[in-house]
Motif scaffolding. Sequence first.
Motif: not given
Length: 265
Positions: A53-59, A91-98
């Motif tokens: 989430e933080g990376i996507l915002s910074l990009v 990875w299996e947790q999807g977005k929650r896995g980060g």
Amino acid sequence: MIDIHNHILPGIDDGPRNWEEALELARNAVANGITTVIATPHHAHEQYHNPAEGILSLVEQMNERLILAAIPLQVHSGQEIRIHQELLDSWEQGKRGGLLTLSGTKYMLIELPSGRVPEGTEELVYELTLKGITPIIAHPERNRELAADIGLLKRLIDCGAFAQVTAHSLIGIFGRGVEKTAWTMCRQGLIHFVASDAHHVTKRYFCLREAYQAIQEKMGAQTVNYYKRNAQLLLDNAPIQTAPVSSAAPDGAWGRVKQLFGRGR
């Protein structure tokens, strides 16, 4: 040119400390002939934890600032993910896995500890491929265990991984030993990507052009085109061909056969 591994985002790892330094590094990339980078901050590292989430915002912010500063560079999202026990579960947790792949593709950049190959790495690589993920091993030439036994890298590739050499390694910035190992891996067909791993505009700068010039001198234009094309294929989420083995290597004849009839993934 496309760079698939660098630390251009500010304030989150050992890359630029602020936006000013990040934009300076972006100008350095453009001056080196680079048009597109995949930002890969450290994640699941002893010192750095940078979930998606933080990376996507910074990009997103970075691309906005690049437009305002008239710097012709496009930044995509990614991570340099340190091998850890919870990687598959995350990875299996999807977005929650980060976790992030490189630019949303099936390719994931993974990092080994500098001194060893953790037990179970081959199994992890294989399990990732079963989940549709192709791991790319960052800078194997700088891992002491892989440098001592290049056959270990071949086994990881046989399990489904690719490998990325650092441009600085090829031009001797990390020392003669690392340079020699990097070229050996390239000539044996164990390297599929060249990337900058840029961190800083003077200490760890973008030097893809220098690296590709060295590759052309030692291995020829065809090898340069192979590495450049793979970066584009990755960005397109397309299959990558196995690396051609240099005719300078002991098994060069077989390498030329593989180059003609190489298997894609």
